[in-house]
Scaffold this motif. Sequence first.
Motif, PDB file in Angstrom:
ATOM      1  N   ALA A 303      33.420  37.701  39.970  1.00  0.00           N
ATOM      2  CA  ALA A 303      33.462  38.975  40.693  1.00  0.00           C
ATOM      3  C   ALA A 303      33.152  40.127  39.754  1.00  0.00           C
ATOM      4  O   ALA A 303      32.454  41.085  40.117  1.00  0.00           O
ATOM      5  N   LEU A 304      33.652  40.029  38.537  1.00  0.00           N
ATOM      6  CA  LEU A 304      33.416  41.076  37.550  1.00  0.00           C
ATOM      7  C   LEU A 304      31.932  41.179  37.208  1.00  0.00           C
ATOM      8  O   LEU A 304      31.382  42.277  37.057  1.00  0.00           O
ATOM      9  N   PHE A 305      31.281  40.037  37.107  1.00  0.00           N
ATOM     10  CA  PHE A 305      29.876  40.009  36.698  1.00  0.00           C
ATOM     11  C   PHE A 305      28.934  40.447  37.816  1.00  0.00           C
ATOM     12  O   PHE A 305      27.957  41.167  37.577  1.00  0.00           O
ATOM     13  N   PHE A 306      29.225  40.026  39.035  1.00  0.00           N
ATOM     14  CA  PHE A 306      28.277  40.270  40.125  1.00  0.00           C
ATOM     15  C   PHE A 306      28.579  41.532  40.929  1.00  0.00           C
ATOM     16  O   PHE A 306      27.788  41.924  41.782  1.00  0.00           O
ATOM     17  N   SER A 307      29.719  42.157  40.686  1.00  0.00           N
ATOM     18  CA  SER A 307      29.963  43.459  41.321  1.00  0.00           C
ATOM     19  C   SER A 307      29.411  44.541  40.394  1.00  0.00           C
ATOM     20  O   SER A 307      29.345  44.356  39.185  1.00  0.00           O
ATOM     21  N   HIS A 308      29.032  45.635  40.953  1.00  0.00           N
ATOM     22  CA  HIS A 308      28.389  46.687  40.154  1.00  0.00           C
ATOM     23  C   HIS A 308      29.093  48.021  40.351  1.00  0.00           C
ATOM     24  O   HIS A 308      28.485  49.028  40.684  1.00  0.00           O
ATOM     25  N   GLY A 309      30.391  47.991  40.143  1.00  0.00           N
ATOM     26  CA  GLY A 309      31.165  49.208  40.268  1.00  0.00           C
ATOM     27  C   GLY A 309      31.999  49.222  41.531  1.00  0.00           C
ATOM     28  O   GLY A 309      31.996  48.276  42.331  1.00  0.00           O
ATOM     29  N   GLY A 310      32.737  50.311  41.715  1.00  0.00           N
ATOM     30  CA  GLY A 310      33.579  50.442  42.892  1.00  0.00           C
ATOM     31  C   GLY A 310      34.854  49.627  42.776  1.00  0.00           C
ATOM     32  O   GLY A 310      35.206  49.108  41.714  1.00  0.00           O
ATOM     33  N   TRP A 311      35.535  49.478  43.922  1.00  0.00           N
ATOM     34  CA  TRP A 311      36.834  48.811  43.876  1.00  0.00           C
ATOM     35  C   TRP A 311      36.761  47.330  43.503  1.00  0.00           C
ATOM     36  O   TRP A 311      37.694  46.824  42.858  1.00  0.00           O
ATOM     37  N   PRO A 312      35.694  46.571  43.862  1.00  0.00           N
ATOM     38  CA  PRO A 312      35.677  45.161  43.417  1.00  0.00           C
ATOM     39  C   PRO A 312      35.701  45.035  41.893  1.00  0.00           C
ATOM     40  O   PRO A 312      36.422  44.198  41.342  1.00  0.00           O
ATOM     41  N   THR A 313      34.922  45.875  41.209  1.00  0.00           N
ATOM     42  CA  THR A 313      34.926  45.845  39.745  1.00  0.00           C
ATOM     43  C   THR A 313      36.278  46.283  39.203  1.00  0.00           C
ATOM     44  O   THR A 313      36.810  45.674  38.259  1.00  0.00           O
ATOM     45  N   ALA A 314      36.846  47.328  39.799  1.00  0.00           N
ATOM     46  CA  ALA A 314      38.135  47.841  39.320  1.00  0.00           C
ATOM     47  C   ALA A 314      39.233  46.788  39.458  1.00  0.00           C
ATOM     48  O   ALA A 314      40.031  46.579  38.531  1.00  0.00           O
ATOM     49  N   VAL A 315      39.265  46.114  40.600  1.00  0.00           N
ATOM     50  CA  VAL A 315      40.300  45.093  40.824  1.00  0.00           C
ATOM     51  C   VAL A 315      40.110  43.919  39.868  1.00  0.00           C
ATOM     52  O   VAL A 315      41.063  43.438  39.238  1.00  0.00           O
ATOM     53  N   ALA A 316      38.867  43.445  39.754  1.00  0.00           N
ATOM     54  CA  ALA A 316      38.595  42.304  38.869  1.00  0.00           C
ATOM     55  C   ALA A 316      38.914  42.652  37.416  1.00  0.00           C
ATOM     56  O   ALA A 316      39.485  41.835  36.681  1.00  0.00           O
ATOM     57  N   ALA A 317      38.550  43.864  37.002  1.00  0.00           N
ATOM     58  CA  ALA A 317      38.832  44.291  35.630  1.00  0.00           C
ATOM     59  C   ALA A 317      40.335  44.365  35.388  1.00  0.00           C
ATOM     60  O   ALA A 317      40.833  43.927  34.335  1.00  0.00           O
ATOM     61  N   PHE A 318      41.068  44.902  36.353  1.00  0.00           N
ATOM     62  CA  PHE A 318      42.524  45.000  36.224  1.00  0.00           C
ATOM     63  C   PHE A 318      43.142  43.611  36.073  1.00  0.00           C
ATOM     64  O   PHE A 318      44.018  43.390  35.223  1.00  0.00           O
ATOM     65  N   VAL A 319      42.679  42.673  36.880  1.00  0.00           N
ATOM     66  CA  VAL A 319      43.220  41.310  36.825  1.00  0.00           C
ATOM     67  C   VAL A 319      42.947  40.673  35.465  1.00  0.00           C
ATOM     68  O   VAL A 319      43.826  40.042  34.866  1.00  0.00           O
ATOM     69  N   MET A 320      41.731  40.838  34.944  1.00  0.00           N
ATOM     70  CA  MET A 320      41.393  40.208  33.667  1.00  0.00           C
ATOM     71  C   MET A 320      42.123  40.864  32.495  1.00  0.00           C
ATOM     72  O   MET A 320      42.506  40.183  31.535  1.00  0.00           O
ATOM     73  N   VAL A 321      42.320  42.165  32.559  1.00  0.00           N
ATOM     74  CA  VAL A 321      43.107  42.830  31.512  1.00  0.00           C
ATOM     75  C   VAL A 321      44.543  42.315  31.544  1.00  0.00           C
ATOM     76  O   VAL A 321      45.137  42.012  30.498  1.00  0.00           O
ATOM     77  N   CYS A 322      45.103  42.180  32.740  1.00  0.00           N
ATOM     78  CA  CYS A 322      46.463  41.640  32.870  1.00  0.00           C
ATOM     79  C   CYS A 322      46.526  40.194  32.383  1.00  0.00           C
ATOM     80  O   CYS A 322      47.516  39.774  31.767  1.00  0.00           O
TER      81      CYS A 322
END
Length: 583
Positions: A303-322
């Motif tokens: 999801a992080l790789f194939f999304s290009h911004g917006g809430w999908p990227t934000a959610v995926a990034a938050f999950v991976m940081v956690c």
Amino acid sequence: MGFLKQEVPVIDFETWSQGTRAEKIKPMARHWAEVGFGTPVVLHLFYVVKILLYVFVGALFGLATKGIDGFTNIGSWWSEPIVYEKAVLYTMLFEVVGLGCGFGPLNNRFWPPMGSILYWLRPKTIRLPPWPNIVPLTKGDSRGPVDVVLYAALIVMLVVALFSDGTGPIPELGTTVGLLPTWQIATVVALLALAGLRDKVIFLAARGEVYGAFAVAFLFSGVDVIIAAKLVCMAIWIGAATSKLTRHFPFVISTMMSNSPVMRPKFLKRMFFAKFPEDLRPGRMSHILAHFSTAIEGLVPLALFFSHGGWPTAVAAFVMVCFHFGILSAIPMGVPLEWNVFMMFSVLSLFVAHAQIGITDITSPWPILLFLALATTVVLGNTVPRKVSFLPGMRYYAGNWDTTLWCVKPSAEAKIEQNLVTIANMPAAQLEKFYGSKEAAQIPIFMGYAFRAFNTHGKALFTLAHRAMAGQNEDDYSITDGERICSMAIGWNFGDGHMHNEQLINAMQTRCQFEPGEVRVVLLDGQPIHRQRQAYRLVDAATGEFETGYVNVADMVNRQPWDDTLPVHVTSERRAGAQRPGE
């Protein structure tokens, strides 16, 4: 856990010391399940300070770049591509000098707390070339002037790059600062490769499969730099998730969580086991967390790789940081702490700050070829683990690694102390010095056994140790984890049996001339992902391999940590102590 003192098991030492090895491990395992190693809080705080210093110094290297100014104005420059380049090279430097993975007491390094640079700038220490019979000019196992120069040059070149400025505006990356000069990156890659071909330990210690791969990505141009770096992250995450698709990983979870300095209540730690204190196999909580974290690591990056911004990227990034913070907060044995901080920064710098750059923007095939090379290595690492280190095989935290157990007589220990060029003492001697006496050192030694035994392979190692010492008096031997031997002999260790296999045994035999029976070693391969068994070899340092066979994973996962009676399937054997074939 005490603040200044280790919380140790409460036992009747005299009675305990008269038990068998399995009987001694049992109370240690029960203590670990409730307390972990019992590491003093102050020691965990030491590692927290070390992480903060790593981040602080990394920021200073970023600020050493022309066009990047203001420590308090970090929001204006943290996402600059050159800052990410420097983060990669700085972390490679941090690792290759010995300050990163494997540093300090939590990796059983008491004094000195690191090896690496103290060994690799010193002639006549042991080196382990990966392909001495294939790659010209790499034969031998003694470090010479060429090896010292290559290693020193790598360090110097990394420092030069860290103080360098960018090459100027690159509109497609939205930067006016630019990237590091390509010649600097190419020189780092070349020196790492040359040093690694002479000594695989240096390549592994530099975490070449991570930072070396990123450095190769920096050789590309324009948006391909970002795309390639993203693909390296994908290979790391998906490769690591793939390696966890075995029955071993829940054992890692239960062992790591019971040792977590954050999750302190004993009743919570017990929940990670089947039925404390009788059944210390992983419980339902461990299995759930193992499956859940594997799913996160394998799916969220997509999801992080194939999304290009917006809430999908934000959610995926938050999950991976956690996800990475969860590993970091457990301060796991081996202490791969800075790597997790770096991966969190990678999520933000590559996937959030440059979310708009995706695979459809690629301008050359090089990023794809780099990804395929990494993916191929992952496949090989999971199918033929004896041939590929668990690091480039991306088998991080999987619990499925090549391991060894060394059975060493006092006479052999004396030869090692006398004949090896090292900085550190033998492991038992370090512990005796740190804890004050041989008797006091027995507790941490057996806590180490318990840690190993909690993992599936530990039960096999201790079972096979009996076979390795067959025909000898077991009381005459010190049983030492291969990691400890590796740490002392070559200056770095990080859970990788490829660094203390027959290659190290032969190098030590050349120097020490052990007698038959003085050193016996159990070597256990990792599990190929498509087979439910693990192969083993038993080796006498003086006379060579004397038994091979395998153990079934099903037997390993159904036993208690202290059980050293696994069924063993022998495929070949000869009399231990007999001459090597052809001698």
